[in-house]
Design an enzyme around this catalytic site. Structure first.
Site, PDB file in Angstrom:
ATOM      1  N   GLU A 153      19.920 -29.850   6.397  1.00  0.00           N
ATOM      2  CA  GLU A 153      20.678 -30.377   7.532  1.00  0.00           C
ATOM      3  C   GLU A 153      20.394 -31.853   7.736  1.00  0.00           C
ATOM      4  O   GLU A 153      19.214 -32.245   7.708  1.00  0.00           O
ATOM      5  CB  GLU A 153      20.324 -29.603   8.809  1.00  0.00           C
ATOM      6  CG  GLU A 153      20.692 -28.147   8.747  1.00  0.00           C
ATOM      7  CD  GLU A 153      20.213 -27.347   9.957  1.00  0.00           C
ATOM      8  OE1 GLU A 153      20.577 -26.166  10.064  1.00  0.00           O
ATOM      9  OE2 GLU A 153      19.447 -27.917  10.776  1.00  0.00           O
ATOM     10  N   HIS A 180      23.973 -27.033  14.188  1.00  0.00           N
ATOM     11  CA  HIS A 180      22.672 -26.613  14.719  1.00  0.00           C
ATOM     12  C   HIS A 180      22.616 -26.914  16.224  1.00  0.00           C
ATOM     13  O   HIS A 180      21.661 -27.521  16.726  1.00  0.00           O
ATOM     14  CB  HIS A 180      21.529 -27.307  13.998  1.00  0.00           C
ATOM     15  CG  HIS A 180      20.226 -26.569  14.092  1.00  0.00           C
ATOM     16  ND1 HIS A 180      19.295 -26.546  13.084  1.00  0.00           N
ATOM     17  CD2 HIS A 180      19.686 -25.810  15.088  1.00  0.00           C
ATOM     18  CE1 HIS A 180      18.242 -25.827  13.447  1.00  0.00           C
ATOM     19  NE2 HIS A 180      18.459 -25.362  14.669  1.00  0.00           N
ATOM     20  N   ARG A 209      13.732 -12.271  20.789  1.00  0.00           N
ATOM     21  CA  ARG A 209      14.357 -12.510  22.092  1.00  0.00           C
ATOM     22  C   ARG A 209      15.854 -12.822  22.007  1.00  0.00           C
ATOM     23  O   ARG A 209      16.652 -12.324  22.797  1.00  0.00           O
ATOM     24  CB  ARG A 209      13.630 -13.663  22.802  1.00  0.00           C
ATOM     25  CG  ARG A 209      12.252 -13.300  23.342  1.00  0.00           C
ATOM     26  CD  ARG A 209      11.690 -14.504  24.102  1.00  0.00           C
ATOM     27  NE  ARG A 209      10.433 -14.184  24.757  1.00  0.00           N
ATOM     28  CZ  ARG A 209       9.238 -14.282  24.185  1.00  0.00           C
ATOM     29  NH1 ARG A 209       9.153 -14.673  22.925  1.00  0.00           N
ATOM     30  NH2 ARG A 209       8.140 -13.985  24.844  1.00  0.00           N
ATOM     31  N   ARG A 242      17.638 -19.830  11.375  1.00  0.00           N
ATOM     32  CA  ARG A 242      17.190 -20.974  10.580  1.00  0.00           C
ATOM     33  C   ARG A 242      17.842 -20.911   9.197  1.00  0.00           C
ATOM     34  O   ARG A 242      17.890 -19.870   8.557  1.00  0.00           O
ATOM     35  CB  ARG A 242      15.670 -20.964  10.432  1.00  0.00           C
ATOM     36  CG  ARG A 242      14.924 -21.479  11.656  1.00  0.00           C
ATOM     37  CD  ARG A 242      15.142 -22.967  11.846  1.00  0.00           C
ATOM     38  NE  ARG A 242      14.289 -23.548  12.874  1.00  0.00           N
ATOM     39  CZ  ARG A 242      14.601 -23.642  14.147  1.00  0.00           C
ATOM     40  NH1 ARG A 242      15.750 -23.146  14.574  1.00  0.00           N
ATOM     41  NH2 ARG A 242      13.770 -24.213  15.010  1.00  0.00           N
ATOM     42  N   ALA A 279      23.308 -24.430  18.702  1.00  0.00           N
ATOM     43  CA  ALA A 279      23.322 -23.190  19.490  1.00  0.00           C
ATOM     44  C   ALA A 279      22.490 -23.291  20.759  1.00  0.00           C
ATOM     45  O   ALA A 279      22.842 -22.708  21.789  1.00  0.00           O
ATOM     46  CB  ALA A 279      22.848 -22.012  18.637  1.00  0.00           C
TER      47      ALA A 279
END
Length: 347
Positions: free
Chosen positions: A271, A290, A161, A242, A292
């Site tokens: 992370e 991270h 997607r 990822r 987004a």
């Protein structure tokens, strides 16, 4: 005590540390259900969750050990796209559906991917630094070495997607687009104006490689040294998927030795990164934490979606989004959707 008990670890979900479950409870308001926080250690969580009707997964890994201890669990629900914090294989073996929110943050992540693509291509951070450091005259000569964007090739690794939403944004810029996704047939890729390709073709032909592979065991270190060596020296690597899908040591080596030109990374293998991670000191990398998927609607949207999935299952119906749909036909849950779920590894 409510008849339906939903157990969740007491820890924060993403960066939000709150015990307020009012948004999740909106969909559960007319049901005899409650969300109960449990200890975050494995033994404490198992003791609280063993007889739970549902698990709201956040804060800790929902391991095979935890899943094996669940005696009455009808669903494990996540408020994220990624499901790597849940042992889906163990849940499937136990006949427990696992739900996520695969379509809630698509537009935000696609926006961020395009932001990284454009800012790395036009060297936005470098240009900003030149102005601030009174190196004004260096700006134009630096960009005279870079071709125009129109006609460049954007290659996708995985075409789910988010990648499709990026393709919609990239098309008006005149980019040629190719994609590798072994879980989709060629027509599903081509109907978006994108040419199907092999992984080697994506890595070797693309001026931009946009990584969107999910955090699944088969995708761990999907991109290795051999793949980065195939890239053009002028190419740019973007990852809004990822971190563990990329061999970070190989990525660091590639960036430091100039196998390709630049990277825009929203995710890293570990992370937050260690202070001595070489990526932090690289001038040819633009980083974000991270983030987004983040926007003003982020927390409300995902919490309401979790509540909706929990309400559906606890009322005896199929969930909207199930990452292991094969278990549904073997449950007592009733199918109500007029169309197929259309779920798969990259959905």
């Amino acid at each position: 005590m409510a008849k339906q008990r939903i157990i969740t670890p007491a820890g924060a979900s993403f960066t939000v540390g709150s015990s307020d479950y009012s948004l999740e409870m909106e969909a559960l308001a007319n049901m005899d259900a409650e969300i109960i926080e449990a200890p975050m250690d494995t033994a404490g969580f198992i003791a609280a969750a063993a007889t739970a009707d549902a698990i709201y997964a956040k804060g800790i890994p929902i391991t095979a050990e935890i899943i094996a201890a669940l005696k009455n669990c009808k669903v494990i629900s996540l408020g994220s796209v990624g499901v790597d914090s849940v042992d889906v294989k163990a849940a499937t073996a136990a006949g427990i559906p696992v739900t996520n929110v695969p379509d809630t943050f698509i537009e935000e992540v696609a926006d961020h991917a395009m932001t990284l693509l454009l800012s790395t291509f036009r060297r936005v951070i470098e240009q900003d630094r030149m102005v601030r450091e009174h190196r004004w005259k260096e700006g134009r000569p630096a960009l005279l070495k870079i071709p125009r964007l129109m006609g460049q090739t954007l290659g996708f690794v995985s075409f789910g997607r988010v990648a499709r939403a990026v393709a919609r944004r990239a098309a008006p810029f005149g980019l040629r687009m190719i994609a590798y996704d072994p879980f989709l047939d060629e027509t599903q890729i081509a109907e978006h104006g994108v040419m199907p390709a092999t992984l080697n073709e994506v890595m070797s032909q693309s001026d931009f490689v946009s990584m969107h592979a999910p955090a699944r065991p088969e995708c761990t270190h999907l991109l290795k040294e051999q793949h980065f060596r195939q890239m053009k020296k002028s190419a740019i690597f973007i990852n809004t998927g990822r971190g563990p899908t990329v061999d970070e040591n190989a990525l660091i080596k590639a960036l430091s030795e100039g196998w390709f030109a630049y990277a825009g990374l929203d995710v890293l293998e570990v992370e937050p990164p260690s202070h001595n991670n070489p990526i932090l000191s690289m001038d040819n990398v633009i980083l974000s934490a991270h983030t987004a998927s983040a926007s003003a609607r982020f927390d409300e949207a995902r919490k309401r979606r979790v509540g909706s999935e929990l309400a559906l299952v606890l009322s005896g119906k199929w969930p909207m989004s199930c990452v292991n749909p094969s278990v549904l036909q073997n449950t007592a849950l009733a199918r109500w959707q007029p169309v197929g779920l259309g779920r798969g590894p990259n959905s």
